[in-house]
Design a protein around this motif. Structure first.
Motif, PDB file in Angstrom:
ATOM      1  N   UNK A   1     -49.161  13.529   3.816  1.00  0.00           N
ATOM      2  CA  UNK A   1     -49.389  12.160   3.347  1.00  0.00           C
ATOM      3  C   UNK A   1     -50.885  11.855   3.253  1.00  0.00           C
ATOM      4  N   UNK A   2     -51.661  12.392   4.184  1.00  0.00           N
ATOM      5  CA  UNK A   2     -53.109  12.195   4.126  1.00  0.00           C
ATOM      6  C   UNK A   2     -53.712  12.922   2.935  1.00  0.00           C
ATOM      7  N   UNK A   3     -53.245  14.142   2.678  1.00  0.00           N
ATOM      8  CA  UNK A   3     -53.775  14.924   1.557  1.00  0.00           C
ATOM      9  C   UNK A   3     -53.453  14.255   0.220  1.00  0.00           C
ATOM     10  N   UNK A   4     -52.212  13.825   0.048  1.00  0.00           N
ATOM     11  CA  UNK A   4     -51.834  13.180  -1.212  1.00  0.00           C
ATOM     12  C   UNK A   4     -52.520  11.821  -1.340  1.00  0.00           C
ATOM     13  N   UNK A   5     -52.703  11.120  -0.226  1.00  0.00           N
ATOM     14  CA  UNK A   5     -53.447   9.863  -0.269  1.00  0.00           C
ATOM     15  C   UNK A   5     -54.862  10.069  -0.782  1.00  0.00           C
ATOM     16  N   UNK A   6     -55.530  11.136  -0.318  1.00  0.00           N
ATOM     17  CA  UNK A   6     -56.868  11.454  -0.809  1.00  0.00           C
ATOM     18  C   UNK A   6     -56.828  11.873  -2.278  1.00  0.00           C
ATOM     19  N   UNK A   7     -55.785  12.591  -2.658  1.00  0.00           N
ATOM     20  CA  UNK A   7     -55.633  13.003  -4.061  1.00  0.00           C
ATOM     21  C   UNK A   7     -55.545  11.788  -4.978  1.00  0.00           C
ATOM     22  N   UNK A   8     -54.860  10.756  -4.543  1.00  0.00           N
ATOM     23  CA  UNK A   8     -54.752   9.531  -5.331  1.00  0.00           C
ATOM     24  C   UNK A   8     -56.120   8.872  -5.511  1.00  0.00           C
ATOM     25  N   UNK A   9     -56.919   8.852  -4.453  1.00  0.00           N
ATOM     26  CA  UNK A   9     -58.249   8.249  -4.553  1.00  0.00           C
ATOM     27  C   UNK A   9     -59.155   9.063  -5.462  1.00  0.00           C
TER      28      UNK A   9
ATOM     29  N   UNK B   1     -45.767  22.092   7.938  1.00  0.00           N
ATOM     30  CA  UNK B   1     -45.693  23.150   8.950  1.00  0.00           C
ATOM     31  C   UNK B   1     -46.855  23.044   9.930  1.00  0.00           C
ATOM     32  N   UNK B   2     -47.960  22.478   9.451  1.00  0.00           N
ATOM     33  CA  UNK B   2     -49.135  22.294  10.307  1.00  0.00           C
ATOM     34  C   UNK B   2     -49.084  20.963  11.047  1.00  0.00           C
ATOM     35  N   UNK B   3     -48.721  19.907  10.300  1.00  0.00           N
ATOM     36  CA  UNK B   3     -48.651  18.572  10.889  1.00  0.00           C
ATOM     37  C   UNK B   3     -47.804  17.676   9.996  1.00  0.00           C
ATOM     38  N   UNK B   4     -46.940  16.886  10.584  1.00  0.00           N
ATOM     39  CA  UNK B   4     -46.089  15.998   9.798  1.00  0.00           C
ATOM     40  C   UNK B   4     -46.911  14.986   9.005  1.00  0.00           C
ATOM     41  N   UNK B   5     -48.037  14.559   9.549  1.00  0.00           N
ATOM     42  CA  UNK B   5     -48.857  13.541   8.904  1.00  0.00           C
ATOM     43  C   UNK B   5     -49.738  14.105   7.796  1.00  0.00           C
ATOM     44  N   UNK B   6     -50.010  15.401   7.841  1.00  0.00           N
ATOM     45  CA  UNK B   6     -50.983  15.999   6.942  1.00  0.00           C
ATOM     46  C   UNK B   6     -50.637  15.857   5.457  1.00  0.00           C
TER      47      UNK B   6
ATOM     48  N   UNK C   1     -45.844  19.316   0.312  1.00  0.00           N
ATOM     49  CA  UNK C   1     -45.432  18.602   1.517  1.00  0.00           C
ATOM     50  C   UNK C   1     -44.769  19.545   2.517  1.00  0.00           C
ATOM     51  N   UNK C   2     -43.865  20.389   2.028  1.00  0.00           N
ATOM     52  CA  UNK C   2     -43.198  21.324   2.918  1.00  0.00           C
ATOM     53  C   UNK C   2     -44.156  22.302   3.565  1.00  0.00           C
TER      54      UNK C   2
ATOM     55  N   UNK D   1     -51.439   2.865  -4.210  1.00  0.00           N
ATOM     56  CA  UNK D   1     -50.565   3.914  -3.699  1.00  0.00           C
ATOM     57  C   UNK D   1     -51.212   4.727  -2.579  1.00  0.00           C
ATOM     58  N   UNK D   2     -52.538   4.838  -2.597  1.00  0.00           N
ATOM     59  CA  UNK D   2     -53.228   5.726  -1.651  1.00  0.00           C
ATOM     60  C   UNK D   2     -52.954   5.371  -0.185  1.00  0.00           C
ATOM     61  N   UNK D   3     -53.239   4.134   0.276  1.00  0.00           N
ATOM     62  CA  UNK D   3     -52.962   3.832   1.683  1.00  0.00           C
ATOM     63  C   UNK D   3     -51.467   3.812   1.995  1.00  0.00           C
ATOM     64  N   UNK D   4     -50.652   3.349   1.027  1.00  0.00           N
ATOM     65  CA  UNK D   4     -49.203   3.327   1.253  1.00  0.00           C
ATOM     66  C   UNK D   4     -48.673   4.742   1.477  1.00  0.00           C
ATOM     67  N   UNK D   5     -49.227   5.709   0.742  1.00  0.00           N
ATOM     68  CA  UNK D   5     -48.808   7.100   0.899  1.00  0.00           C
ATOM     69  C   UNK D   5     -49.339   7.684   2.203  1.00  0.00           C
ATOM     70  N   UNK D   6     -50.614   7.447   2.503  1.00  0.00           N
ATOM     71  CA  UNK D   6     -51.213   7.993   3.718  1.00  0.00           C
ATOM     72  C   UNK D   6     -50.528   7.482   4.976  1.00  0.00           C
ATOM     73  N   UNK D   7     -50.044   6.246   4.940  1.00  0.00           N
ATOM     74  CA  UNK D   7     -49.424   5.639   6.121  1.00  0.00           C
ATOM     75  C   UNK D   7     -47.970   6.050   6.321  1.00  0.00           C
ATOM     76  N   UNK D   8     -47.388   6.782   5.369  1.00  0.00           N
ATOM     77  CA  UNK D   8     -45.993   7.201   5.535  1.00  0.00           C
ATOM     78  C   UNK D   8     -45.806   8.075   6.773  1.00  0.00           C
ATOM     79  N   UNK D   9     -46.833   8.805   7.124  1.00  0.00           N
ATOM     80  CA  UNK D   9     -46.741   9.648   8.313  1.00  0.00           C
ATOM     81  C   UNK D   9     -46.843   8.877   9.615  1.00  0.00           C
ATOM     82  N   UNK D  10     -47.156   7.574   9.527  1.00  0.00           N
ATOM     83  CA  UNK D  10     -47.322   6.744  10.725  1.00  0.00           C
ATOM     84  C   UNK D  10     -46.158   5.794  10.971  1.00  0.00           C
ATOM     85  N   UNK D  11     -45.151   5.783  10.112  1.00  0.00           N
ATOM     86  CA  UNK D  11     -44.085   4.791  10.228  1.00  0.00           C
ATOM     87  C   UNK D  11     -43.310   4.983  11.530  1.00  0.00           C
ATOM     88  N   UNK D  12     -42.845   3.865  12.058  1.00  0.00           N
ATOM     89  CA  UNK D  12     -42.081   3.886  13.304  1.00  0.00           C
ATOM     90  C   UNK D  12     -40.668   3.337  13.129  1.00  0.00           C
TER      91      UNK D  12
END
Length: 202
Positions: free
Chosen positions: A169-177, A162-167, A157-158, A88-99
């Motif tokens: 997903x990166x934080x929760x990705x790290x939380x999973x690890x 406010x700081x960054x759309x990608x942030x 997430x909300x 789940x970690x990389x899948x979650x972190x990459x959600x902010x990168x989808x195109x």
């Protein structure tokens, strides 16, 4: 013993670790909830497209939860929990990168498969570790972790968006690890212990 809502004797490493895993899992799949408008605008998609990507996670979980739960009966609880969190970690972190919408659906499907392994094994682990006469309260601690993830995931997430759309997903990705690390080091493996006990009886 007198009834206590919070009894420290019931907060074993295994129960707390399973609660942390449930929290991280729930946070990961609820994190997109407050960001629907951002996803729709970013991907030029409709609310129906977002609905598909949101629901595909639960569909993946429904399809894989029973097979992965059965697998945990043979391989152990921890490999399925740790593997699911790591998947789940990389899948979650990459959600902010989808195109594209398809990329969003694919990542959500991967989250669903990982969540299936975590959910089935985590609740089974909590049941294995529960003390006689206290099973209801100890399993409730794990379900509380799941509920907190559902509640705090969108809130976090909300706030972070406010700081960054990608942030978020990166934080929760790290939380999973981090959760996978906690389970690996602190949570006992109940299936192996049962197997050794069975071998001694034979």
């Amino acid at each position: 013993h007198p009834f206590r809502i919070i009894d420290r004797q019931l907060l074993t490493a295994g129960i707390v670790g399973s609660s942390v895993a449930a929290f991280a899992m729930a946070s990961a799949f609820s994190i997109v909830t407050p960001l629907e408008k951002q996803f729709n605008a970013h991907l030029h998609q409709t609310a129906f497209d977002f609905g598909i990507s949101f629901s595909v996670l639960m569909l993946g979980r429904l399809l894989f939860q029973i097979p992965l739960g059965r697998l945990s009966d043979y391989l152990g609880r921890k490999p399925l929990i740790i593997g699911g969190l790591i998947l789940m970690a990389p899948a979650t972190a990459l959600l902010g990168e989808v195109r594209t919408t398809l990329q969003l659906i694919e990542l959500r499907a991967i989250q669903g498969i990982g969540a299936a392994g975590v959910a089935a094994s985590t609740f089974a682990l909590a049941a294995d570790l529960s003390s006689t006469g206290s099973a209801g309260r100890q399993i409730s601690i794990t379900t509380m972790g799941f509920g907190l993830g559902i509640a705090l995931g969108p809130l976090l997430a909300g706030l972070l968006a406010l700081l960054s759309f990608k942030l978020p997903f990166l934080v929760i990705g790290m939380t999973l690890l981090v959760s996978a690390w906690i389970v690996y080091y602190y949570v006992p493996e109940t299936v192996q212990r049962k197997t050794r006990f069975h071998d001694r009886e034979q």
